[in-house]
Design an enzyme around this catalytic site. Structure first.
Site, PDB file in Angstrom:
ATOM      1  N   ARG A 193      10.055   8.501  -2.524  1.00 49.88           N
ATOM      2  CA  ARG A 193      11.404   8.641  -3.074  1.00 49.88           C
ATOM      3  C   ARG A 193      11.529   8.088  -4.493  1.00 49.88           C
ATOM      4  O   ARG A 193      12.541   8.315  -5.151  1.00 49.88           O
ATOM      5  CB  ARG A 193      12.413   7.955  -2.144  1.00 49.88           C
ATOM      6  CG  ARG A 193      12.601   8.682  -0.816  1.00 49.88           C
ATOM      7  CD  ARG A 193      13.332   7.834   0.193  1.00 49.88           C
ATOM      8  NE  ARG A 193      14.637   7.408  -0.315  1.00 49.88           N
ATOM      9  CZ  ARG A 193      15.363   6.440   0.256  1.00 49.88           C
ATOM     10  NH1 ARG A 193      14.893   5.796   1.320  1.00 49.88           N
ATOM     11  NH2 ARG A 193      16.535   6.116  -0.245  1.00 49.88           N
ATOM     12  N   ALA A 252      18.100  -8.041 -53.226  1.00 53.51           N
ATOM     13  CA  ALA A 252      18.145  -6.797 -52.469  1.00 53.51           C
ATOM     14  C   ALA A 252      17.083  -5.821 -52.960  1.00 53.51           C
ATOM     15  O   ALA A 252      16.819  -5.706 -54.155  1.00 53.51           O
ATOM     16  CB  ALA A 252      19.522  -6.169 -52.590  1.00 53.51           C
ATOM     17  N   SER A 259      16.597  -8.200 -57.856  1.00 54.20           N
ATOM     18  CA  SER A 259      16.694  -7.026 -56.983  1.00 54.20           C
ATOM     19  C   SER A 259      15.680  -5.955 -57.366  1.00 54.20           C
ATOM     20  O   SER A 259      15.274  -5.832 -58.529  1.00 54.20           O
ATOM     21  CB  SER A 259      18.097  -6.438 -57.061  1.00 54.20           C
ATOM     22  OG  SER A 259      19.056  -7.365 -56.578  1.00 54.20           O
ATOM     23  N   LYS A 306       4.690   2.361  -6.075  1.00 51.81           N
ATOM     24  CA  LYS A 306       6.032   1.783  -5.991  1.00 51.81           C
ATOM     25  C   LYS A 306       6.069   0.317  -6.399  1.00 51.81           C
ATOM     26  O   LYS A 306       6.966  -0.117  -7.123  1.00 51.81           O
ATOM     27  CB  LYS A 306       6.577   1.945  -4.569  1.00 51.81           C
ATOM     28  CG  LYS A 306       7.952   1.340  -4.357  1.00 51.81           C
ATOM     29  CD  LYS A 306       8.543   1.682  -3.011  1.00 51.81           C
ATOM     30  CE  LYS A 306       7.751   1.129  -1.862  1.00 51.81           C
ATOM     31  NZ  LYS A 306       8.458   1.309  -0.573  1.00 51.81           N
ATOM     32  N   GLY A 340      15.681  -2.351  12.835  1.00 50.66           N
ATOM     33  CA  GLY A 340      15.289  -2.832  14.156  1.00 50.66           C
ATOM     34  C   GLY A 340      16.173  -3.991  14.571  1.00 50.66           C
ATOM     35  O   GLY A 340      16.363  -4.948  13.808  1.00 50.66           O
ATOM     36  N   GLY A 398       0.552   2.389   9.030  1.00 59.83           N
ATOM     37  CA  GLY A 398       1.590   1.483   9.495  1.00 59.83           C
ATOM     38  C   GLY A 398       1.371   0.039   9.103  1.00 59.83           C
ATOM     39  O   GLY A 398       0.311  -0.358   8.611  1.00 59.83           O
ATOM     40  N   TYR A 450       6.293  -8.424   1.721  1.00 55.06           N
ATOM     41  CA  TYR A 450       6.267  -7.012   1.328  1.00 55.06           C
ATOM     42  C   TYR A 450       6.387  -6.892  -0.184  1.00 55.06           C
ATOM     43  O   TYR A 450       7.272  -7.505  -0.805  1.00 55.06           O
ATOM     44  CB  TYR A 450       7.401  -6.253   2.028  1.00 55.06           C
ATOM     45  CG  TYR A 450       7.218  -6.223   3.518  1.00 55.06           C
ATOM     46  CD1 TYR A 450       6.604  -5.149   4.143  1.00 55.06           C
ATOM     47  CD2 TYR A 450       7.600  -7.311   4.299  1.00 55.06           C
ATOM     48  CE1 TYR A 450       6.386  -5.133   5.518  1.00 55.06           C
ATOM     49  CE2 TYR A 450       7.379  -7.313   5.681  1.00 55.06           C
ATOM     50  CZ  TYR A 450       6.776  -6.226   6.277  1.00 55.06           C
ATOM     51  OH  TYR A 450       6.548  -6.224   7.629  1.00 55.06           O
ATOM     52  N   ALA A 501       0.804  -1.228   0.000  1.00 58.51           N
ATOM     53  CA  ALA A 501       0.000   0.000   0.000  1.00 58.51           C
ATOM     54  C   ALA A 501       0.831   1.270   0.000  1.00 58.51           C
ATOM     55  O   ALA A 501       0.281   2.364  -0.103  1.00 58.51           O
ATOM     56  CB  ALA A 501      -0.932   0.005   1.212  1.00 58.51           C
TER      57      ALA A 501
END
Length: 452
Positions: free
Chosen positions: A13, A375, A400, A20, A135, A76, A98, A8
């Site tokens: 950035r 050609a 040709s 994204k 973390g 969050g 994710y 979501a």
């Protein structure tokens, strides 16, 4: 097993209006990589949480095995998982992934699921030389007791190198209970999924971990710089797999596979080649530099010379293509066909040992065996409203600078003189010529420039 994919986020950035998770890596959206990996685990429920970009995410990703839940506003990671709860089966664990972490392998996720079993909270962790910003995983007697964010960590905790990747597995019934107790009493005003670790410890639920084989499996995308970095990591992984299979790559750093590429034995690929969709290269195929090949099957021993563009085409054994040839959708070439420089072929079948070696357009045509196309030859297949087909039978010789105005047929063994504009069928085995009679004008003088 339930799988919930968090997708979501806005991705400020990225500097883009596109959500994204829809930005491409190796030719398909980041989210598609995650969904494909999840499908490899055979989940019973697969739920995607979307938000930024409105309905464009479910519109692009729609499939019968996916359910979508909207997170609005975005409060969050814990709040995001809450949106999936009505879609989850409480009797099986829930895996949280994710949408902007595209390279996690199914093997690493299976290890995590095995660690979790049916009643543990399992977290995918990784050891980093520089864990700044992540973390930290805090353990006591080897057991995880909490995750401490960088800003809240003590000096001792900041020295911990084991960090949280965000990917986890939890028993679903307990996950619902823990999510209901989350608080957003923090600087960001958000509900953090990591807070469920403390709830699990309080409930005496074991918190365990598993680690991926490589750090890049856990890397996410928050900017175009990171997207480009993951692209190169992914392409190098593909290149290494090809090398291990025996493919010769002139430079493993200069190949792009945006789909699936299968190779037989003794295949060689020069630099800067791009493979899109589904491409099959049989034994002994060689691909020259700077080729773009999409949805093609190239048979054994064929040689694709530099700077060729090939799309939705089938190329026969020992054929020679290019350089600078373009094979458009619907092209089918038999064995030992030669298509040379600046030749374009579209929606045409060319039988064995026929040649169009330079400067020609063959469109909507059926060409027999051992035909020579000179050609400058053009099949005039379009009248401005409709397409028509040209038939050239076995052993014909097309001089040709010939225009074949379809619908028209060139008979078996027929010869068309150079400069012919063919508007009627040419009979078998005969010479057909259509050109103005050559005239020399006696006494003619070339104009000269008038001096002012």
């Amino acid at each position: 097993m339930n799988v919930v994919i968090l997708a979501a986020g806005m991705g400020k950035r990225m500097q883009s209006a596109l959500p994204k998770v829809l930005h491409p890596l190796a030719g398909k959206p980041l989210l598609s990589h995650v969904i494909d990996t999840a499908r490899g685990l055979s989940p019973s429920r697969l739920c995607v949480i979307y938000g930024h970009g409105g309905e464009i995410v479910p519109e692009r990703m729609q499939a019968s095995d996916l359910v979508f839940a909207k997170q609005e506003p975005q409060l969050g990671t814990g709040h995001a998982v809450m949106q999936a709860l009505p879609h989850l089966d409480e009797e099986v664990p829930t895996l949280v992934l994710y949408g902007d972490v595209p390279l996690t392998t199914s093997n690493s996720l299976q290890q995590l699921l095995d660690s979790a079993g049916k009643d543990k909270l399992a977290i995918l962790t990784v050891d980093l030389d520089d864990p700044t910003g992540y973390g930290r995983i805090v353990r006591q007697d080897g057991r995880i007791v909490s995750i401490v964010e960088q800003k809240d960590a003590s000096a001792e905790q900041r020295a911990i190198r084991e960090v949280n990747t965000g990917i986890l597995v939890a028993p679903t019934a307990k996950l619902k209970k823990w999510l209901a107790t989350l608080s957003n009493d923090n600087a960001q005003g958000e509900y953090y999924l990591t807070d469920i670790v403390a709830r699990a410890v309080a409930d005496d639920v074991p918190v365990v971990s598993a680690q991926p084989k490589a750090v890049w499996e856990t890397l996410g995308v928050n900017s175009k710089v990171q997207l480009a970095q993951l692209e190169r990591i992914h392409q190098r992984n593909i290149a290494d797999t090809l090398l291990e299979q025996g493919v010769t790559l002139a430079d493993p750093e200069r190949i792009d596979v945006r789909g699936s590429l299968s190779c037989g034995r003794d295949v060689s690929i020069d630099v800067n080649c791009v493979f899109e969709g589904r491409v099959e290269l049989e034994d002994g195929v060689s691909i020259g530099a700077n080729c773009v090949i999409k949805n093609a099957r190239i048979a054994r021993g064929a040689s694709i010379k530099p700077f060729c563009h090939i799309e939705d085409a089938v190329i026969g054994a020992d054929a020679e293509i290019g350089p600078y040839a373009r094979l458009r959708p619907g092209t089918e070439l038999a064995e030992e066909v030669h298509i040379g420089n600046f030749v374009e072929v579209k929606n045409s079948k060319i039988a064995a040992k026929s040649k169009a070696n330079h400067l020609a357009y063959v469109g909507d045509a059926t060409v027999g065996s051992r035909v020579n196309i000179g050609a400058g030859t053009i099949t005039c297949n379009y009248d401005g409203a409709n397409k028509f087909r040209t038939i050239i039978e076995d052993d014909a010789f097309i001089g040709s600078d010939t225009q074949l105005v379809a619908p028209v047929r060139v008979g078996k063994g027929a010869t068309l003189g150079a400069g012919t504009t063919l508007t009627k069928d040419a009979p078998d085995g005969k010479l057909t010529v259509s050109r103005a009679r050559q005239v020399t004008i006696e006494g003619w003088q070339r104009p000269v420039k008038i001096k002012k």
